[in-house]
Design a protein around this motif. Structure first.
Motif, short mmCIF file in Angstrom:
data_model
loop_
_atom_site.label_atom_id
_atom_site.label_comp_id
_atom_site.label_asym_id
_atom_site.label_seq_id
_atom_site.Cartn_x
_atom_site.Cartn_y
_atom_site.Cartn_z
N ILE A 159 22.27 47.65 75.58
CA ILE A 159 21.94 46.88 74.39
C ILE A 159 23.06 45.93 74.01
N VAL A 160 24.31 46.30 74.35
CA VAL A 160 25.45 45.41 74.11
C VAL A 160 25.41 44.23 75.08
N SER A 161 25.07 44.50 76.34
CA SER A 161 25.06 43.44 77.35
C SER A 161 23.97 42.41 77.08
N LEU A 162 22.97 42.78 76.28
CA LEU A 162 21.88 41.86 75.94
C LEU A 162 22.06 41.28 74.55
N SER A 163 23.30 41.29 74.05
CA SER A 163 23.58 40.82 72.68
C SER A 163 23.69 39.30 72.63
N LYS A 164 22.61 38.64 72.95
CA LYS A 164 22.51 37.18 72.81
C LYS A 164 23.68 36.45 73.46
N GLY A 170 29.00 42.17 70.43
CA GLY A 170 28.17 43.35 70.64
C GLY A 170 29.00 44.63 70.68
N PHE A 171 30.15 44.58 71.37
CA PHE A 171 31.04 45.74 71.44
C PHE A 171 31.63 46.06 70.07
N ASP A 431 26.75 35.82 63.15
CA ASP A 431 25.98 35.96 64.39
C ASP A 431 26.39 37.19 65.20
N PHE A 432 26.62 38.30 64.48
CA PHE A 432 26.89 39.57 65.15
C PHE A 432 25.56 40.29 65.39
N PRO A 433 25.32 40.82 66.58
CA PRO A 433 24.07 41.57 66.82
C PRO A 433 24.05 42.86 66.02
N ILE A 434 22.93 43.17 65.40
CA ILE A 434 22.82 44.34 64.54
C ILE A 434 22.38 45.58 65.32
N ALA A 435 21.54 45.40 66.34
CA ALA A 435 20.97 46.53 67.07
C ALA A 435 22.04 47.49 67.63
N PRO A 436 23.16 47.00 68.22
CA PRO A 436 24.17 47.95 68.72
C PRO A 436 24.74 48.84 67.62
N ILE A 438 23.22 49.79 64.74
CA ILE A 438 22.20 50.74 64.31
C ILE A 438 22.04 51.86 65.34
N LEU A 439 21.96 51.48 66.61
CA LEU A 439 21.79 52.47 67.67
C LEU A 439 22.98 53.42 67.74
N ALA A 440 24.19 52.88 67.59
CA ALA A 440 25.41 53.70 67.65
C ALA A 440 25.48 54.67 66.48
N VAL A 441 25.07 54.24 65.30
CA VAL A 441 25.06 55.13 64.13
C VAL A 441 24.13 56.32 64.37
N ILE A 442 22.98 56.05 64.98
CA ILE A 442 21.97 57.10 65.17
C ILE A 442 22.35 58.07 66.29
N VAL A 443 22.81 57.55 67.43
CA VAL A 443 23.09 58.44 68.57
C VAL A 443 24.55 58.85 68.64
N GLY A 444 25.40 58.28 67.79
CA GLY A 444 26.84 58.53 67.88
C GLY A 444 27.23 59.99 67.78
N SER A 445 26.66 60.71 66.81
CA SER A 445 27.00 62.12 66.62
C SER A 445 26.59 62.96 67.83
N ASP A 446 25.35 62.77 68.30
CA ASP A 446 24.88 63.51 69.49
C ASP A 446 25.69 63.13 70.72
N MET A 447 26.05 61.87 70.82
CA MET A 447 26.83 61.40 71.96
C MET A 447 28.20 62.10 71.98
N GLU A 448 28.83 62.20 70.81
CA GLU A 448 30.13 62.87 70.72
C GLU A 448 30.02 64.35 71.09
N GLN A 449 28.99 65.03 70.56
CA GLN A 449 28.84 66.46 70.83
C GLN A 449 28.56 66.71 72.31
N ASN A 450 27.72 65.89 72.92
CA ASN A 450 27.44 66.06 74.35
C ASN A 450 28.66 65.77 75.20
N PHE A 451 29.47 64.79 74.76
CA PHE A 451 30.70 64.49 75.49
C PHE A 451 31.66 65.68 75.46
N ARG A 452 31.80 66.29 74.29
CA ARG A 452 32.73 67.41 74.17
C ARG A 452 32.21 68.65 74.90
#
Length: 499
Positions: A159-164, A170-171, A431-436, A438-452
């Motif tokens: 989603i970052v790589s497709l940030s217009k 995007g990062f 002109d900052f993309p919003i989707a990255p 929003i997506l990071a806020v939603i999956v961030g917690s699960d992503m951290e827990q799975n990483f650990r």
């Protein structure tokens, strides 16, 4: 692994119950109305209307949100065709030939072509969903912490790589979202992180407040700034029904673009914008007279509209089978679904097959409803574009504040809503993309827990990258998604040198 036709038929029986038909009709109509307003796309439509689902049965709520989504995809092209102003990013391609048709006095026919193309594209995608969703869900059962972490990392990188075309922004957007996801008590250590001694932040920042703030409040504030530049609508729509010649021109582009849009929609991060643009460019390359594209060619309108709606259906596959949003709007829906107590993922098809297949069948019915609404009520729907913005946007703000307060009845959420409304406005202005984010806020917690968890199981991050064949493939896909924009730029530069 195959299609469970019994569950599909049972879902059809549930979806045709009067109450569910009412939610399909209501969601499609509301989505169409909000989606056709310039600057307010499907993500905003879902975010603003989330409060309607509070207290509803989860199946009915999912039916309603899905209907709002694809209804907004139908509606987004209305302002593109009539005003040359896209309702959202996925409706941009509809301006290329839709608005020239309006200038020729063919606005009614353009709106009809848009509706028919969206219907056919949506039906193609629903057939693909029925065939592919269950196998993908079974495959997802093989995922452990390492695989889920890599899947989420790939989704964010895609989603970052497709940030217009601006990966740096995007990062930055993604990083802000990941930082926000760490606010609250650490689930593994019990340590308070970034709460600033505010008790209400101990459970973290509610991602729905972030979503409503950035999409609803931020978009409204941005549109208030540009309120004087909004073009008044022209109610002269001409003939509604298309000719035999126009049908011949759009028939094959619609049929080709539907499956293409569906495949793009399944890819995490791609979304309707990529699907519609790819549908348009593909048909232009295949056309016998490509010079007519951009001058009111019906095929130039039909192809992106078919791909666009098919992409919106395809985006539900990664959402429901793996719990990973396929677009910015499905990221918003994911947040709302979690709030309803559901956990999208492979077990959803095992534990709640009736809910999934009821929603899929409701999408089939909803597409039929919408094509009827969008053709028969063209004149009525167009008049909504004439609603004075100074009346419309305050109403949206009121809905946003009411919806936020009903989340937890906490005043602190009001302050957070205003803060993220301003953040959304600044991001739009810069002109900052919003989707990255929003997506990071939603999956961030699960992503951290799975990483650990993955670190505990595999000792170090490098072992996680090669934990299984799935991890290796996802690692390669993540690297390719990051390199993709640079590769495209390199090809374009080489073409320019040859010219």
């Amino acid at each position: 692994m195959g299609v469970d036709f019994q569950n599909v038929l049972e879902g059809l029986m549930v979806s045709i119950r009067p109450i569910n038909l009412l939610w399909v009709l209501l969601g499609g109509l509301l989505g169409t109305v909000v989606g056709m307003l310039p600057g307010l796309g499907p993500a905003t439509a879902v975010a603003v209307l989330i409060p309607i689902t509070f207290g509803m049965d989860p199946t009915s709520a999912l039916i309603l949100m899905a209907a709002i989504y694809y209804g907004a995809m139908y509606g987004g092209s209305r302002s593109s065709i009539l005003l040359n102003t896209p309702g959202d990013g996925s409706a941009i391609a509809a301006t290329f030939d839709g608005y020239p048709m309006t200038q020729k006095g063919q606005a009614g026919q353009a709106l009809t072509i848009s509706a028919i193309s969206s219907l056919i594209g949506g039906l193609c995608a629903i057939a693909g969903f029925i065939l592919l969703a269950k196998p993908l869900a079974s495959f997802a059962l093989r995922f452990g912490p390492a695989e889920y972490f890599m899947l989420m990392l790939f989704t964010l990188s895609a989603i970052v790589s497709l940030s217009k075309g601006n990966m740096v922004k995007g990062f930055i957007s993604m990083s802000i979202g990941l930082i926000l996801s760490t606010v609250g008590i650490d689930l593994q250590t019990g340590v308070y992180r970034f709460t600033f001694d505010i008790p209400q932040l101990s459970e973290g920042i509610d991602f729905l407040v972030v979503i409503i703030g950035i999409y609803a409040v931020g978009e409204v504030l941005f549109n208030f700034i540009n309120i004087d530049s909004i073009i008044p609508s022209n109610n002269k729509i001409g003939k509604k029904w298309i000719t035999k010649d126009q049908w011949k021109k759009i028939k094959w582009p619609v049929i080709r673009s539907g499956p293409l849009g569906f495949i793009v929609g399944v890819l995490p991060g791609a979304g309707g914008s990529i699907a519609s643009m790819l549908g348009y460019t593909t048909e232009r390359q295949l056309a016998k007279r490509p010079q007519t594209f951009g001058k009111g060619d019906p095929a130039g309108l039909a192809a992106p509209e078919s791909a666009n709606n098919a992409g919106s259906v395809g985006a539900f596959i990664p959402l429901l089978t793996m719990g990973v949003p396929g677009s910015g709007t499905t990221a918003v829906i994911l947040g709302a679904v979690i709030m309803l107590g559901l956990r999208p993922g492979p077990l959803l098809f095992e534990n709640n097959p009736d809910m999934v297949w009821t929603m899929v069948n409701s999408m089939f019915i909803g597409n039929i409803f919408l094509v009827i609404i969008n053709i028969l009520l063209i004149g009525v729907l167009v008049r909504i574009l004439n609603t004075p913005p100074k009346i419309l946007y305050p109403l949206i703000l009121v809905l946003a504040f009411i919806g936020t307060y009903t989340l937890s009845y906490s005043m602190i959420d009001f302050y957070i809503l205003v803060i993220f409304g301003l953040v959304g406005l600044i991001m739009k202005l810069m002109d900052f993309p919003i989707a990255p984010l929003i997506l990071a806020v939603i999956v961030g917690s699960d992503m951290e827990q799975n990483f650990r968890k993955g670190l505990v199981a595999h000792d170090n991050p490098f072992n996680m990258l090669s934990a299984s064949s799935v991890s290796i493939v996802l690692t390669i896909m993540t690297i390719l998604s990051v390199l993709y924009p640079f590769f495209i730029d390199w090809i374009q530069k080489r073409k320019q040198k040859k010219v």
